[in-house]
Enzyme design. Structure first.
Site, short mmCIF file in Angstrom:
data_model
loop_
_atom_site.label_atom_id
_atom_site.label_comp_id
_atom_site.label_asym_id
_atom_site.label_seq_id
_atom_site.Cartn_x
_atom_site.Cartn_y
_atom_site.Cartn_z
N ASN A 21 15.19 0.59 2.57
CA ASN A 21 14.19 1.52 2.01
C ASN A 21 13.70 2.55 3.04
OD1 ASN A 21 12.33 0.13 3.59
ND2 ASN A 21 10.75 0.12 2.00
N LYS B 29 18.61 1.76 -3.29
CA LYS B 29 18.36 0.92 -2.12
C LYS B 29 19.58 0.10 -1.66
CE LYS B 29 13.40 0.00 -2.33
NZ LYS B 29 12.40 -1.03 -2.59
N ALA C 18 13.45 -13.06 -7.93
CA ALA C 18 14.51 -13.01 -6.91
C ALA C 18 15.16 -11.63 -6.92
CB ALA C 18 15.53 -14.10 -7.19
N GLY C 19 14.39 -10.63 -7.35
CA GLY C 19 14.90 -9.25 -7.36
C GLY C 19 14.67 -8.59 -6.01
N VAL D 49 2.98 -8.48 -6.47
CA VAL D 49 3.53 -7.24 -5.92
C VAL D 49 3.29 -6.07 -6.87
CG1 VAL D 49 5.32 -8.44 -4.61
CG2 VAL D 49 5.86 -7.54 -6.84
P1 NAD Z 1 14.05 -6.08 -9.73
O1 NAD Z 1 14.57 -5.51 -11.00
O2 NAD Z 1 14.87 -6.03 -8.51
O3 NAD Z 1 13.64 -7.63 -9.98
C1 NAD Z 1 12.97 -8.01 -11.13
C2 NAD Z 1 12.64 -9.50 -11.09
O4 NAD Z 1 11.87 -9.83 -12.25
C3 NAD Z 1 13.88 -10.41 -11.12
O5 NAD Z 1 13.61 -11.55 -10.35
C4 NAD Z 1 13.98 -10.80 -12.59
O6 NAD Z 1 14.65 -12.02 -12.78
C5 NAD Z 1 12.50 -10.92 -12.93
N1 NAD Z 1 12.21 -10.78 -14.35
C6 NAD Z 1 12.44 -9.72 -15.15
N2 NAD Z 1 12.02 -9.98 -16.40
C7 NAD Z 1 11.50 -11.23 -16.39
C8 NAD Z 1 10.90 -12.07 -17.37
N3 NAD Z 1 10.74 -11.66 -18.62
N4 NAD Z 1 10.46 -13.28 -16.98
C9 NAD Z 1 10.59 -13.70 -15.72
N5 NAD Z 1 11.17 -12.97 -14.75
C10 NAD Z 1 11.60 -11.75 -15.08
O7 NAD Z 1 12.63 -5.37 -9.50
P2 NAD Z 1 11.83 -5.17 -8.15
O8 NAD Z 1 12.23 -3.90 -7.53
O9 NAD Z 1 11.91 -6.41 -7.35
O10 NAD Z 1 10.36 -4.95 -8.73
C11 NAD Z 1 9.60 -6.02 -9.23
C12 NAD Z 1 8.15 -5.61 -9.23
O11 NAD Z 1 7.74 -5.39 -7.89
C13 NAD Z 1 7.85 -4.30 -9.97
O12 NAD Z 1 6.65 -4.46 -10.66
C14 NAD Z 1 7.70 -3.28 -8.85
O13 NAD Z 1 6.82 -2.23 -9.20
C15 NAD Z 1 7.05 -4.15 -7.79
N6 NAD Z 1 7.25 -3.68 -6.41
C16 NAD Z 1 6.11 -3.52 -5.66
C17 NAD Z 1 6.23 -3.10 -4.35
C18 NAD Z 1 4.97 -2.92 -3.55
O14 NAD Z 1 5.04 -2.31 -2.48
N7 NAD Z 1 3.84 -3.43 -4.00
C19 NAD Z 1 7.50 -2.85 -3.77
C20 NAD Z 1 8.62 -3.05 -4.57
C21 NAD Z 1 8.49 -3.46 -5.89
#
Ligand code: NAD
Length: 289
Positions: free
Chosen positions: A94, A73, A134-135, A235
């Site tokens: 995306n 992405k 903040a991911g 999410v």
């Molecule tokens: P990412 O890797 O970009 O971000 C992960 C986030 O989780 C960061 O903020 C990180 O600091 C935090 N994190 C990780 N481990 C942690 C912990 N032990 N304690 C606290 N914070 C923690 O991931 P992403 O792409 O943003 O995905 C995050 C979630 O969102 C996933 O479950 C993914 O499946 C989901 N997601 C859902 C949709 C949807 O359409 N519903 C779209 C994108 C992502």
């Protein structure tokens, strides 16, 4: 299929890796067929190293559009001719739209989040929102909510690399949406977290915490923060209802699950591709239940 694919069929695709499990080809092909659109959708397993060549191939083969998933992405954003305002602020793409050779990168995750809330009767305009994470997903939500008129957005993250990136993102959003108050805090600061949740209309989990196989975890340890007029959203869509949502629901909060965000970000991408509304209700029944 022989009736569907012709010499004029336009091609759309998904890129990223792994993609074998993706429901996107089924969802888009069903929608193309249902609406009588002469297009087909396939998935290509693409690593970050192959993104540059893949985008060049899109231009050569006149691929009409593409969805982009992890880990590509951010990389894809480098090769676009133009970025939507949200994609520019998030720094990720995306959904690519190929308009006569001009490639525009969009991010529909945030739009999907906002639409999902709306479908549940929740409008984010003038609302105070606390986002955990903040991911990628969190940033897309933060940016879209700011662009769509949220009053205040409080982002909480652990002090990892995402935290540093969030400082920069907030700076950039402030330059464009001065009327939205944006704050960033350490997720470990439970006192501040509880204080901000108490003052928020909506709480969103956009961290990995609670995702399969760690279904027994929740990012909120002190469940006294849940109150009846707090909307709690996650999410995560595997499991469909996370521990966070189970506990919030038990406390009387309105909850919004993550699967709807996935559906509505796809609906938004389909609209960018075709100008048409995907048959969302049928797609939801067939592919998301
Ligand atoms: P990412 O890797 O970009 O971000 C992960 C986030 O989780 C960061 O903020 C990180 O600091 C935090 N994190 C990780 N481990 C942690 C912990 N032990 N304690 C606290 N914070 C923690 O991931 P992403 O792409 O943003 O995905 C995050 C979630 O969102 C996933 O479950 C993914 O499946 C989901 N997601 C859902 C949709 C949807 O359409 N519903 C779209 C994108 C992502």
């Amino acid at each position: 299929m022989e009736k569907r694919i012709s010499g004029t069929t336009a091609l759309y695709c998904l890129i990223g890796t792994p993609i074998g499990h993706s429901g996107s080809p089924a969802m888009y092909n069903y929608s193309f067929q249902k609406l009588g659109i002469d297009s087909a959708y396939v998935a290509f397993d693409i690593s970050i190293e192959k993104v540059k060549d893949t985008i060049a191939a899109f231009r050569t083969l006149n691929i009409k559009g593409a969805n982009v998933t992890m880990p590509c992405k951010n990389e894809v954003a480098k090769y676009m001719d133009e970025l939507s305002p949200a994609a520019r602020l998030v720094g990720a793409v995306n959904t690519i739209v190929n308009d006569g050779g001009k490639l525009t990168g969009n991010i529909t995750d945030g739009v999907g989040f906002v639409r999902n809330l709306k479908e549940h009767g929740v409008d984010i305009k003038n609302k105070k929102i606390t986002i955990l994470g903040a991911g990628g997903a969190a940033t897309a939500i933060q940016v879209q909510c700011a662009l769509d008129g949220a009053k205040e957005i409080n982002t909480f993250n652990i002090k990892d690399d995402f935290y540093k990136k969030a400082e920069k993102t907030i700076e950039n959003i402030r330059k464009e949406v001065s009327e939205c108050v944006l704050n960033l805090y350490d997720l470990e600061d439970v006192k501040k977290l509880n204080e901000k949740i108490a003052d928020s209309d909506i709480l969103v989990n956009a961290t990995h915490v609670g995702m399969h196989p760690n279904e027994n975890e929740s990012p909120i340890k002190d469940i006294r923060v849940f109150r009846r007029d707090l909307v709690v959203s996650d999410v995560i869509y595997n499991p469909r209802k996370t521990k966070l949502l189970e506990e919030a629901e038990a406390a009387g909060c309105k909850i919004v699950t993550g699967i709807g965000m996935l559906l509505w970000q796809g609906v938004e991408a389909f609209k960018l591709y075709t100008g048409l509304e995907m048959p969302a209700k049928e797609v939801d029944e067939l592919f998301f239940k």
